[in-house]
Each structure stands twice: as structure tokens, then as C-alpha cells.
Design an enzyme around this catalytic site. Structure first.
Site, mmCIF file in Angstrom:
data_model
loop_
_atom_site.group_PDB
_atom_site.id
_atom_site.type_symbol
_atom_site.label_atom_id
_atom_site.label_comp_id
_atom_site.label_asym_id
_atom_site.label_seq_id
_atom_site.Cartn_x
_atom_site.Cartn_y
_atom_site.Cartn_z
ATOM 1 C CD GLU A 132 45.021 36.036 31.514
ATOM 2 O OE1 GLU A 132 45.221 34.928 30.992
ATOM 3 O OE2 GLU A 132 43.876 36.425 31.847
ATOM 4 C CG ASN B 165 44.359 43.175 31.920
ATOM 5 O OD1 ASN B 165 44.029 43.838 32.894
ATOM 6 N ND2 ASN B 165 43.560 42.274 31.362
ATOM 7 C CG HIS C 111 38.805 37.325 37.202
ATOM 8 N ND1 HIS C 111 37.525 37.508 36.724
ATOM 9 C CD2 HIS C 111 39.634 37.635 36.174
ATOM 10 C CE1 HIS C 111 37.575 37.901 35.464
ATOM 11 N NE2 HIS C 111 38.846 37.997 35.106
ATOM 12 C CD GLU D 179 39.776 40.344 32.398
ATOM 13 O OE1 GLU D 179 39.538 39.191 32.804
ATOM 14 O OE2 GLU D 179 40.558 40.577 31.452
ATOM 15 C CG ASP E 162 34.400 37.814 37.963
ATOM 16 O OD1 ASP E 162 35.501 37.622 38.519
ATOM 17 O OD2 ASP E 162 34.093 37.288 36.878
#
Ligand code: 9MR
Length: 354
Positions: free
Chosen positions: A164, A205, A241, A270, A272
Site C-alpha cells: 500500500e 501489493n 477488496h 486478498e 473479498d
């Protein structure tokens, strides 16, 4: 036959092996060999299926533990490899929880994604509250990266080295690292990690970088620049996400493909897909589309090597704690029953094997 194996199988297999690196060759034990599982469906597609693992749940919840082993061939520590967990006091490392995950993975024929070495979140108080000089901070960062990557050498196959680093507008995020060390901290972090484990694949990432936008443009430019300078950056991590109310980004495949063209791997790290509660049939169907659209992009790219969900069951998902009124973001419900998203992911993998 998977997407990379249908044509020129031998040559492409060699390329895929070179790109995906040093995944330990552990045979699946009987407990993880359920032919109806996601991991069985993913076999032969060139894409690993992973999950973030909550270590408390892994210790206390037998059904959770069995599902991690059965459904996934890659695991990521949801929290226990972060700086505050592994170095609670300066120079005193605590690898116990992270080692338990690595041991679990080995016992179940799984590989481990390392998350994460440099971040602005979940850092220990001694690091963020003390005023260090730039020279001290540089040494602290180097020592931390060296110690962590060395500890897991040969046991972690991909590292999220810098997590990030950018804002959504494509500018570098204001962190203690940027302030003290300038933008060069990113290249340094990759060099230190590479020295400590030359075989591990090293990733940038981030989130909100699935499609082509200011943030992914910034990553593209940085990756290109670092590669031109010989900095050991091997991968671009897309967290994934998603939220139904914001829609599914529609330029994921061209985005992933432009990183392919730079010669780096990509991974969904990651995934979702959250929704405003209560869930209903339409939301659950749209959620399945969100999950599969990212998986399709991965399967259609040349060097997308893994697809990881950020928790696989609503029983332990981080989402309701952070987004009020939202949840139901994972492929299994709170009773550990598979949702349409689970079946859609599995079917997508099965199609890719033909
Ligand atoms: O899922 C993680 C949650 O348990 C932690 O409380 C949270 C603290 O920052 O971090 C969550 O994981 C994050 C990941 O490490 C980086 N990308 C965003 C994830 C969700 O916030």
C-alpha cells in the site's frame, strides 16, 4: 489441460515454472485430496488458490482448520507476519505464531505467501512513537527485512515486500518511510529482501488497483522503472477488496496483461466482495460474479500465479468490524457452508483445466 498447457505445453510449462519460482514440491496428503475441493479444481490451471488464515481460528476451530487444509493450496497470515506481531520490541523477534502457520502449510502441502514487510499499518509502538533519525530508521528497516526474510528463507515463496505504498491518486503515500528515507525506500526494501532470500518472489501489493486507474498507472510506471534499474521486483499484487455498491472494475484483464508485458508475475492477494446487509439472492449472485471476474482475469493472463481470498468464511471476516452495516464478503457463510461464490470459483477453475 490448463490455459498455459494446451499449446506448446513443454515450452510454456518451462516458462510458468521459471516465473512461479520455488514453490516447495510437497505431495498433497490424503486429508487435502478431496476431489470436490477448490484446490483440486485449481490443479493444472497454473493458478494457486489461497486464503488468509486467522491463527486464533486455526487453533480453536476444527471445522475451520479442516476447511483451510481441504480447500486451499496457498496460505497467507492474516496478521501474524506483520511487524507488530513479529518484532514487538526492537530486536526481539517472536516468530511463534507465524511458524505455526508455516508448519501447518507444510503438513498440508501448501505454499506460504508472506505478508508483509513494509507497511504504514500494524507497526509496533516502539517504531511509530519514537523519533528516529533517517539513518536509524534505515537501519531499523534493513534489519527487520533481513531478519524476517532470513527466518522464513525457503519456506515463504512470495513476499509482499512493500504494501500500500500509493494513494488512490497515484502519489506516494505519506508514511514514516517516505518522510525519512524518500521514495528510494521501496527499491532498498526489495534489494534487502532479495539478498536475504534470492529465490523468493518479491511483490508490490495494494488495493483499488484492480483496473486501469491512477493508482495502477503509478504501479506500472514504478515497476517499469525499478526493473530498468535492476531492482529485484518480481510481482504485482492486487488485493481485490471489492464492494457490490461500487461495482466490479471492468479493466482488470488489460491491467493484469500490461504487467505481464513488463515481465512480472501478478497475483490476486486478498479477494473479498462485501455487500450492504442483509444479503439477498441477487447480491449473493452479484458477489459470485465479482469473485469470478477477478479469477477469470487471472486465468486469462500469462503470469498470474495465485488467487487468494482474504478469509474464506464470514465467521471470521474482517469486513463487519471495519465497514458498518456491510459483510457477507467471503465464499463461505458463518456456518462454513459454501455460497454461490464458492461454486462459481470452483466451476471457473474446472473450465480452465479443459
Ligand atoms: O484482515 C486484517 C485485520 O484482521 C486487521 O485488523 C487489519 C488491520 O489493519 O488488517 C487486515 O488485513 C489487511 C491487510 O493486511 C492489508 N490489506 C487490507 C486488509 C484489510 O484491512
Amino acid at each position: 489441460m490448463g490455459k498455459r498447457r494446451t499449446v506448446l505445453a513443454g515450452m510454456l510449462l518451462a516458462v510458468a515454472t521459471a516465473v512461479s519460482g520455488a514453490a516447495p514440491a510437497v505431495a498433497d496428503p490424503a486429508s487435502a485430496a478431496d476431489p470436490a475441493s477448490l484446490r483440486a479444481a485449481a490443479r493444472g490451471t497454473g493458478v494457486r488458490i489461497g486464503t488468509a488464515v486467522d491463527m486464533t481460528a486455526l487453533a480453536d476451530d476444527a471445522a475451520y482448520r479442516a476447511a483451510v487444509a481441504r480447500e486451499f493450496d496457498s496460505v497467507t497470515a492474516e496478521n501474524v507476519m506483520k511487524w507488530e506481531a513479529v518484532e514487538p520490541e526492537r530486536g526481539r523477534y517472536d516468530w511463534a505464531a507465524a511458524d505455526r502457520l508455516v508448519d501447518f502449510a507444510r503438513a498440508n502441502g501448501q505454499v506460504v505467501r508472506g505478508h508483509t514487510l513494509v507497511w504504514h499499518n500494524q507497526n509496533p509502538a516502539w517504531l511509530t512513537e519514537d523519533a528516529f533519525t533517517p539513518a536509524e530508521l534505515r537501519k531499523i528497516l534493513r534489519d527487520h527485512i533481513r531478519a524476517q526474510v532470513r527466518h522464513f528463507k525457503g519456506r515463504v515463496y512470495q513476499w509482499d515486500v512493500v504494501n500500500e505504498a500509493f494513494n488512490d491518486d497515484g502519489t506516494l503515500r505519506d508514511t514514516i518511510w517516505l518522510r525519512a528515507l524518500g521514495p528510494g525506500y521501496i527499491a532498498d526494501a526489495f534489494r534487502w529482501a532479495h539478498e536475504a532470500d534470492p529465490k523468493a518472489k518479491l511483490y508490490l501489493n495494494d488495493y483499488n488497483n484492480e483496473g486501469i486507474n491512477a493508482k495502477s498507472d503509478a504501479y506500472y510506471a514504478l515497476t517499469k522503472q525499478l526493473r530498468a534499474q535492476g531492482v529485484p521486483v518480481h510481482g504485482y499484487g492486487i488485493q481485490g477488496h471489492l464492494a457490490l455498491q461500487y461495482g466490479i472494475p471492468d479493466t482488470v484483464l488489460p491491467n493484469v496483461r500490461r504487467f505481464d508485458a513488463l515481465g512480472v508475475q501478478t497475483a490476486f492477494t486478498e479477494v473479498d466482495v462485501r455487500m450492504q446487509l442483509p444479503a439477498d439472492q441477487i447480491k449473493v449472485q452479484a458477489q459470485a460474479q465479482g469473485f469470478t471476474s477477478l479469477l477469470q482475469a487471472c486465468l486469462l493472463a500469462r503470469h498470474c500465479v495465485s488467487y487468494t481470498v482474504w478469509g474464506f468464511t464470514d465467521r471470521y471476516s474482517w469486513v463487519p468490524d471495519v465497514f458498518e452495516g456491510e459483510g457477507s464478503a467471503t465464499p463461505f457463510d458463518e456456518q462454513l457452508q459454501p455460497k454461490p461464490a464458492y461454486h462459481a470459483l470452483r466451476n471457473t477453475f474446472l473450465l480452465a483445466r479443459r
